[in-house]
Design a protein around this motif. Sequence first.
Motif, PDB file in Angstrom:
ATOM      1  N   TYR A   6      -8.464  -1.620   7.181  1.00 10.70           N
ATOM      2  CA  TYR A   6      -7.433  -2.552   7.660  1.00 10.70           C
ATOM      3  C   TYR A   6      -6.753  -1.935   8.884  1.00 10.70           C
ATOM      4  N   ASN A  90       6.145  -3.681   0.311  1.00 12.13           N
ATOM      5  CA  ASN A  90       5.202  -3.866  -0.793  1.00 12.13           C
ATOM      6  C   ASN A  90       5.412  -2.933  -1.971  1.00 12.13           C
ATOM      7  N   TYR A  99      -0.212   4.584  -0.265  1.00 14.65           N
ATOM      8  CA  TYR A  99      -0.390   3.147  -0.027  1.00 14.65           C
ATOM      9  C   TYR A  99      -1.685   2.890   0.748  1.00 14.65           C
ATOM     10  N   ARG A 102      -4.797   3.847  -1.302  1.00 14.66           N
ATOM     11  CA  ARG A 102      -5.022   2.881  -2.374  1.00 14.66           C
ATOM     12  C   ARG A 102      -5.638   1.593  -1.822  1.00 14.66           C
ATOM     13  N   LYS A 103      -5.103   1.101  -0.701  1.00 17.38           N
ATOM     14  CA  LYS A 103      -5.667  -0.110  -0.087  1.00 17.38           C
ATOM     15  C   LYS A 103      -7.099   0.120   0.394  1.00 17.38           C
ATOM     16  N   GLU A 104      -7.379   1.323   0.870  1.00 20.61           N
ATOM     17  CA  GLU A 104      -8.720   1.645   1.352  1.00 20.61           C
ATOM     18  C   GLU A 104      -9.737   1.572   0.201  1.00 20.61           C
ATOM     19  N   GLU A 106      -9.409  -0.272  -2.561  1.00 15.12           N
ATOM     20  CA  GLU A 106      -9.514  -1.627  -3.114  1.00 15.12           C
ATOM     21  C   GLU A 106     -10.611  -2.382  -2.375  1.00 15.12           C
TER      22      GLU A 106
END
Length: 107
Positions: A6, A90, A99, A102-104, A106
Amino acid sequence: MEYYKYLYLSEKLEKKKGRVVDRLERGKFQPGIHLVLLPRNERNQLEILNAAYLLQPDYPKAGLFVAGIAESYENALEIVEKISQEVYDNTGGMNIRSYILRKEQEG
């Protein structure tokens, strides 16, 4: 180098993402380009690095995790501010590293 899925980009680079990343990978000089990185030191949250450092023959590129790319230092600061605000909105906290990682992970 590894790039965040992202990846944050400054406004002027949004349409040039592929070209900028390709030039980074090929070691081409890109004046003004700054990277927002997750630092190797896990106690720190983010760092800003001028892409020109990557042109040095002995600069360690392995293990760099690029969270954002900007066309200037000032724009890199804006990306850091944007990331910080997103994390706070968030999570209610400021653990940016957790953060992003963790997003990476998902899907």
